[in-house]
Design a protein around this motif. Sequence first.
Motif, short mmCIF file in Angstrom:
data_model
loop_
_atom_site.label_atom_id
_atom_site.label_comp_id
_atom_site.label_asym_id
_atom_site.label_seq_id
_atom_site.Cartn_x
_atom_site.Cartn_y
_atom_site.Cartn_z
N VAL B 11 0.92 -1.10 -0.14
CA VAL B 11 0.21 -0.06 0.18
C VAL B 11 0.91 1.30 -0.12
CG1 VAL B 11 -1.88 1.39 1.18
CG2 VAL B 11 -1.69 -1.19 1.21
N PHE B 12 0.80 2.02 -1.06
CA PHE B 12 1.63 3.15 -1.22
C PHE B 12 3.21 2.81 -0.63
CE2 PHE B 12 -2.68 4.96 -1.14
CZ PHE B 12 -2.43 5.53 -2.42
N THR B 14 4.34 0.33 0.90
CA THR B 14 4.78 -0.45 2.35
C THR B 14 4.02 -1.80 1.96
OG1 THR B 14 4.00 1.51 3.54
CG2 THR B 14 4.24 -0.31 4.65
N ILE B 16 2.34 -4.87 2.57
CA ILE B 16 1.44 -5.51 3.58
C ILE B 16 1.02 -6.95 3.53
CG2 ILE B 16 -0.85 -5.00 4.33
CD1 ILE B 16 0.60 -2.48 4.85
N PRO B 35 -6.29 -10.03 13.27
CA PRO B 35 -6.14 -8.72 14.35
C PRO B 35 -6.01 -7.59 13.51
CG PRO B 35 -4.19 -10.34 14.23
CD PRO B 35 -5.20 -10.93 13.43
N ASN B 36 -6.23 -6.23 14.19
CA ASN B 36 -6.08 -5.11 13.44
C ASN B 36 -4.78 -4.84 12.79
OD1 ASN B 36 -7.69 -3.78 16.35
ND2 ASN B 36 -8.67 -4.01 14.51
N GLY B 39 -4.05 -6.93 7.51
CA GLY B 39 -4.05 -6.90 6.06
C GLY B 39 -5.33 -7.27 5.33
N LYS B 40 -6.62 -7.28 6.33
CA LYS B 40 -7.84 -7.79 5.69
C LYS B 40 -8.27 -6.97 4.52
CE LYS B 40 -9.63 -7.73 10.00
NZ LYS B 40 -8.58 -7.34 10.55
N SER B 41 -8.50 -5.60 5.02
CA SER B 41 -9.04 -4.48 4.27
C SER B 41 -8.07 -4.40 2.95
CB SER B 41 -8.84 -3.10 4.80
OG SER B 41 -9.88 -3.23 5.84
N THR B 42 -6.91 -4.86 3.17
CA THR B 42 -5.89 -4.67 2.17
C THR B 42 -6.26 -5.68 0.89
OG1 THR B 42 -4.26 -3.62 3.54
CG2 THR B 42 -3.33 -4.46 1.50
N TYR B 53 -2.74 0.43 -4.37
CA TYR B 53 -2.57 -0.95 -3.97
C TYR B 53 -2.00 -1.72 -4.92
CZ TYR B 53 -5.58 0.29 0.29
OH TYR B 53 -5.83 0.93 1.46
N GLU B 171 -15.82 -5.79 7.08
CA GLU B 171 -16.48 -5.52 8.43
C GLU B 171 -17.94 -4.65 8.32
OE1 GLU B 171 -14.12 -3.61 11.46
OE2 GLU B 171 -12.40 -4.68 10.77
N HIS B 203 -14.77 -9.00 12.70
CA HIS B 203 -14.03 -9.19 13.73
C HIS B 203 -14.88 -10.05 14.73
CE1 HIS B 203 -10.31 -7.16 13.60
NE2 HIS B 203 -11.27 -6.10 12.93
N1 LIG Z 1 -2.68 4.29 2.78
C1 LIG Z 1 -1.90 3.64 3.52
N2 LIG Z 1 -0.54 4.01 3.69
C2 LIG Z 1 0.39 3.14 4.30
N3 LIG Z 1 -0.17 2.35 4.80
C3 LIG Z 1 -1.38 1.67 5.10
C4 LIG Z 1 -2.33 2.65 4.07
N4 LIG Z 1 -3.60 1.70 4.46
C5 LIG Z 1 -3.48 0.76 5.15
N5 LIG Z 1 -1.87 0.74 5.48
C6 LIG Z 1 -1.25 0.10 6.66
O1 LIG Z 1 -1.51 -1.29 6.24
C7 LIG Z 1 -1.86 -2.27 7.25
C8 LIG Z 1 -3.00 -3.14 6.98
O2 LIG Z 1 -3.89 -2.43 6.93
P1 LIG Z 1 -5.52 -2.94 6.80
O3 LIG Z 1 -6.43 -2.04 6.71
O4 LIG Z 1 -5.52 -3.93 5.70
O5 LIG Z 1 -5.77 -3.89 8.17
P2 LIG Z 1 -6.90 -4.65 8.79
O6 LIG Z 1 -6.57 -6.05 8.68
O7 LIG Z 1 -8.10 -4.26 7.69
O8 LIG Z 1 -7.27 -4.05 9.91
P3 LIG Z 1 -8.69 -3.53 10.80
O9 LIG Z 1 -9.00 -4.73 11.47
O10 LIG Z 1 -8.05 -2.53 12.01
O11 LIG Z 1 -9.66 -3.12 9.69
C9 LIG Z 1 -1.87 -1.37 8.48
O12 LIG Z 1 -0.55 -1.57 9.13
C10 LIG Z 1 -2.13 -0.19 8.08
O13 LIG Z 1 -1.46 0.93 8.73
#
Ligand SMILES: Nc1ncnc2c1ncn2[C@@H]1O[C@H](COP(=O)(O)OP(=O)(O)OP(=O)(O)O)[C@@H](O)[C@H]1O
Lengths: 439, 252
Positions: B11-12, B14, B16, B35-36, B39-42, B53, B171, B203
């Motif tokens: 993601v940008f 980083t 993930i 867990p938060n 990477g689920k939303s990713t 992405y 979610e 969750h």
């Molecule tokens: N635009 C972004 N730039 C940099 N890092 C990002 C960006 N979007 C997400 N991240 C990072 O990517 C990682 C995964 O994020 P993601 O949203 O996929 O998590 P998640 O599993 O959906 O969490 P949650 O349960 O809190 O929704 C996190 O560490 C987040 O900070």
Amino acid sequence: MSIAADQTQSWLDQHPGAPLAGAGASWLDSARANALALFERIGLPGVRDEQWRYTNLRALKSKLYQPAANSQSDWSLPESDHPRFVLVDGVYNAGLSNLEGVAKGVQFMPLDDAVADSRFDLETRFGSTLPAQQHGFSALNTAYCQGGYVLMLGAGATSKSPLEVLFLNSATDSTADASAISHTRNFIIADANSQCTVIERHQGTDGSVYLHNTITEIIAGDNAHIDHYKIQQDSCDAFHIGGVFIEQARSAQVKTHNLALGGLVARNDVRASLSGEGAHIEMNGLVFGRGRQHVDNHTEVVHAVPHCTSDEYYRSVLDDQSRSVFRGRIIVAQDAQQTNAEQQNNNLLLSAGAEADTKPQLEIYADDVQCSHGATVGQLDPKSLFYLNSRGIDTESARALLTFAFANEVIERIAIESVRDEMTQLIAGALLDGMEELL
Amino acid sequence: MLSVKNLHASVFDTPILKGLNLEVNAGEVHAIMGPNGSGKSTLANVVAGRPGYEITEGTVEYQGKDIREMDASERAGEGVFLAFQYPVEIPGVSNMAMLKAAINSLRKYRGEGEMPAAEFLQLIKEKAALVEMKQELLKRSVNEGFSGGEKKRNEILQMAMLEPTLALLDETDSGLDIDALKIVSKGVNALRSPERAMVLVTHYQRLLDYIVPDYVHVLSDGKIVKSGDKSLALELEEKGYSWIEQELQQAS
Ligand SMILES: Nc1ncnc2c1ncn2[C@@H]1O[C@H](COP(=O)(O)OP(=O)(O)OP(=O)(O)O)[C@@H](O)[C@H]1O
Ligand SMILES: [Mg+2]
């Protein structure tokens, strides 16, 4: 200096034989002479003038002009059930106009007639709303105005139906040596408790090169209600220099809508002087720039007395290489306590080549006032774009929807449904084929 | 239907997702927990085609097609839908206008003509009733001033209108009260069919009482670290994610 002086002379030389409105009225003759003298002194503005810094008039100045020839006769105007005042190249055209059906106590007439009739006392009103510091175009306008409309509302008169004014500009011949120039001067004089809506339309055929220099003076008496629309759809190769100058007495409520869609270079000065307590001015503006269009809006609100309110809302949507300039000056005089002034200017850039310059300018000398202002220049929000894309909407359509939504904030402030619909169609249609049907 | 292999995504810039595998067949419902920040939303956004992405390694196939080069609107045209964890507010674009544009875009993508206005109105009325959404909300700007629950219901309304083949629900249950949860679940269950598949990110095992999944996966640090049936969700609820992390440590 000599170059400027030569240019000024050449501008004056471009006007011989121009028809002048109200010729023979001695007060007007002397006003014209004074204006000429002023113009000889100040000439046309240039980028060294603070008020014209971002607006390069080179293209305008590089042309030769001659008074518009009133050459086009094949006008086909859309049906309208409103009274309609038509000017062709700055001159009243009785054949195309329909001044029937104006309400009782309302008079709607050509500038010539109003000048000729001393009962209308144009002598004391002419130029009374102009700012102390005029620019050269205003001076030229006074010196050479050929025609215009005068709308007079007696005390308590109400014009239910909107009054429409068409400024038509003849198609120009691209092989001609000189481009057409016209100057119009208009008046809305509303006595106490009167009410009206005026829709000015400025139109020309695309590809035509002309310069239209127009001033509308609005004098709103006690508790008068005036809605003024200016729908500027001049040719995208034309020059439009406009002024809307407003003087408001006690509790006068004025709204201006400045919808700038056309012109290669369009400059508008909109100024309201609130000199009676309880007066309210609303200034709305929308710029829709494409190609190499340049639109410069200079607004000024003078809160001269206590308890007045002003609400200014200007937005521009700029594509291609287009450019907009906004200056919003608000002056709150020392004893104008309890003033409430708001100003917003938001600009949306749709392409890397577009540019917006915005400059709020607040001069507040009173201490008990509420003034807020905000200016933004931005692009479409990528999150919103993705959201729409993820629903299947392709990028072009998504951009058009979001752009329309941005412009619509101004369109929604238009009180007349037919004008609101017209603007919706115009903007939506220009952004995307068939988008009107979605809305 | 969806086949994700060794997916690495940033993601940008980083990183993930770090080698994620997931197979979803038509007719199945998969739940993804974790867990938060795992990477689920990713994952959901990568599959939906969100700009920024970027897939750095691995493949994503949908209905046998490599969709990596398709933009989000094309993937939607192919039948992918993402219900957002944080639905976007779009001032000035009404819910109705967006849905009309969306339906007609999807039809155009599939070579069909526009939906007649009367049919559209009938459809939206029916679907709004399904998710118990007030007519008044349809005329309002997309999600603007909607409560958290209304936003989530709006996502389901959109899904019901667009009838996707693969729905990714990120979610959609978060922040819902029990009544809203039932309504949302009803909307989702109404769409379940042998031709469709769903991926639910959640969750809370509570959702899975209403939408019963065929598989449950645990995503941790960019990978799926454990998969099972619906009893896995119950176990997670009881023991927390640390239990899996310990298990993983022991294994290595
Ligand atoms: N635009 C972004 N730039 C940099 N890092 C990002 C960006 N979007 C997400 N991240 C990072 O990517 C990682 C995964 O994020 P993601 O949203 O996929 O998590 P998640 O599993 O959906 O969490 P949650 O349960 O809190 O929704 C996190 O560490 C987040 O900070
Ligand atoms: Mg998430």
